[in-house]
Design a protein around this motif. Structure first.
Motif, PDB file in Angstrom:
ATOM      1  N   ALA A  48       0.860  -1.187   0.000  1.00 43.39           N
ATOM      2  CA  ALA A  48       0.000   0.000   0.000  1.00 43.39           C
ATOM      3  C   ALA A  48       0.895   1.236   0.000  1.00 43.39           C
ATOM      4  O   ALA A  48       2.064   1.164   0.417  1.00 43.39           O
ATOM      5  N   TYR A  49       0.363   2.337  -0.465  1.00 48.10           N
ATOM      6  CA  TYR A  49       1.157   3.574  -0.439  1.00 48.10           C
ATOM      7  C   TYR A  49       0.220   4.770  -0.313  1.00 48.10           C
ATOM      8  O   TYR A  49      -0.980   4.660  -0.549  1.00 48.10           O
ATOM      9  N   ASP A  50       0.806   5.878   0.113  1.00 53.41           N
ATOM     10  CA  ASP A  50       0.054   7.130   0.171  1.00 53.41           C
ATOM     11  C   ASP A  50       0.136   7.812  -1.194  1.00 53.41           C
ATOM     12  O   ASP A  50       1.245   8.051  -1.705  1.00 53.41           O
ATOM     13  N   VAL A  51      -1.008   8.094  -1.774  1.00 54.72           N
ATOM     14  CA  VAL A  51      -1.036   8.835  -3.040  1.00 54.72           C
ATOM     15  C   VAL A  51      -0.341  10.182  -2.830  1.00 54.72           C
ATOM     16  O   VAL A  51      -0.454  10.794  -1.753  1.00 54.72           O
ATOM     17  N   ARG A  52       0.397  10.624  -3.846  1.00 54.16           N
ATOM     18  CA  ARG A  52       1.148  11.890  -3.728  1.00 54.16           C
ATOM     19  C   ARG A  52       0.233  13.023  -3.243  1.00 54.16           C
ATOM     20  O   ARG A  52      -0.902  13.146  -3.702  1.00 54.16           O
ATOM     21  N   GLY A  53       0.759  13.784  -2.283  1.00 55.38           N
ATOM     22  CA  GLY A  53      -0.026  14.899  -1.738  1.00 55.38           C
ATOM     23  C   GLY A  53      -0.757  14.546  -0.464  1.00 55.38           C
ATOM     24  O   GLY A  53      -1.230  15.424   0.248  1.00 55.38           O
ATOM     25  N   LEU A  54      -0.875  13.240  -0.170  1.00 55.36           N
ATOM     26  CA  LEU A  54      -1.625  12.799   1.008  1.00 55.36           C
ATOM     27  C   LEU A  54      -0.729  11.940   1.904  1.00 55.36           C
ATOM     28  O   LEU A  54       0.303  11.421   1.464  1.00 55.36           O
ATOM     29  N   GLY A  55      -1.141  11.775   3.167  1.00 56.22           N
ATOM     30  CA  GLY A  55      -0.375  10.945   4.092  1.00 56.22           C
ATOM     31  C   GLY A  55       1.056  11.443   4.204  1.00 56.22           C
ATOM     32  O   GLY A  55       1.311  12.645   4.281  1.00 56.22           O
ATOM     33  N   ALA A  56       1.990  10.499   4.181  1.00 61.42           N
ATOM     34  CA  ALA A  56       3.400  10.873   4.334  1.00 61.42           C
ATOM     35  C   ALA A  56       4.133  10.914   2.994  1.00 61.42           C
ATOM     36  O   ALA A  56       5.365  10.941   2.963  1.00 61.42           O
ATOM     37  N   SER A  57       3.391  10.874   1.893  1.00 65.86           N
ATOM     38  CA  SER A  57       4.053  11.035   0.592  1.00 65.86           C
ATOM     39  C   SER A  57       4.316  12.511   0.339  1.00 65.86           C
ATOM     40  O   SER A  57       3.663  13.383   0.912  1.00 65.86           O
TER      41      SER A  57
END
Ligand code: MLT
Length: 264
Positions: A48-57
């Motif tokens: 899983a990953y954080d979409v760019r601009g959200l979370g820790a991305s």
């Protein structure tokens, strides 16, 4: 957790197991998959990953397009060395997923699309995005979240699981407004994947919360009808955020689907 191309990526389980890559919705982070991944990680390699601009991305300049989001997904698949994973996307993650599949259908073994749509924003939706962006600029992200997030959850969840609902509200309010606006613009400018549906020749599952107000059951059933051989299942007692409201039932439906796939 590790960083790939500025994106915050997490891997769960044994890399030798069949892989699933999860793409979250707006305005959430990869944390929306946490409970589902707990149910699946012993048998599937979950990325899983954080979409760019959200979370820790990284937020960067906030100028995103659905195409740049698909580039990011490719970077995650390549950076984690996944070999034709199953793609699982919810809502914005489904928009991104349909476009990724359309651009490079051979990159994925199968797709599970949750609470999403294939069509682009119509004029009314484009105007709602524009009003939302203006609201974030003028009144702050909190005002936008107060209006938007409650629509993502069923009345049952908001009353019976109020503390968790509040946690999601607070997490969304803590996002970077530049990143949130960038995601809204990427969704507003995305292409329409409807014509692609009839050409899909890999296994596909569509899941929808019974009370999803944003991508209602009838609309998702119509998407499933367009895709040759697609399975369609409704998650009872859930709004738009099926993995948060009904993680066990949603994981069970996904597991049923994954178990039908060949490993090759
Ligand atoms: C989401 O859950 O990703 C959003 O509802 C998508 C949208 O705003 O169209």
């Amino acid at each position: 957790m590790r960083t790939i191309n500025g994106l915050n990526v997490s891997e769960h389980g044994n890399p030798d197991n069949p892989a699933v890559v999860f793409v979250h919705g707006f305005i959430y982070t990869q944390a929306m998959w946490t409970k589902m991944i707990e149910f699946l990680k012993d048998d599937y390699y979950c990325v899983a990953y954080d979409v760019r601009g959200l979370g820790a991305s990284e937020v960067g300049d906030g100028q995103y397009t659905m195409e740049s989001f698909v580039d990011d997904l490719s970077a995650v698949v390549e950076g984690t060395r996944l070999d034709r994973p199953v793609l699982c996307g919810l809502s914005m993650g489904g928009y991104l997923g349909f476009r990724a599949l359309e651009r490079d259908p051979k990159k994925f073994r199968a797709a599970a699309m949750l609470d999403t749509r294939a069509a682009a924003d119509d004029n009314a939706a484009k105007l709602r995005r524009a009003a939302g962006i203006k609201q974030i600029t003028e009144d702050g992200l909190g005002a936008f979240v107060d209006g938007f997030l409650p629509k993502c959850f069923s009345d049952r969840f908001k009353s019976e699981e109020e503390a968790e609902f509040r946690r999601h509200m607070d997490a969304a309010k803590a996002a970077d407004p530049k990143g949130v606006k960038g995601c809204a613009l990427a969704m507003q400018g995305r292409t329409d994947s409807t014509a692609f549906l009839a050409t899909i020749d890999f296994p596909t599952l569509l899941l929808c919360g019974e009370h999803d107000a944003l991508s209602p059951v009838e609309e998702m059933r119509a998407i499933a009808d367009e895709i040759p051989g697609a399975a369609f299942r409704v998650i009872p007692e859930s709004g738009h955020m099926t993995p948060i409201e009904q993680p066990s039932a949603t994981a069970d439906r996904l597991r049923e689907f994954l178990s039908t796939l060949s490993k090759g």
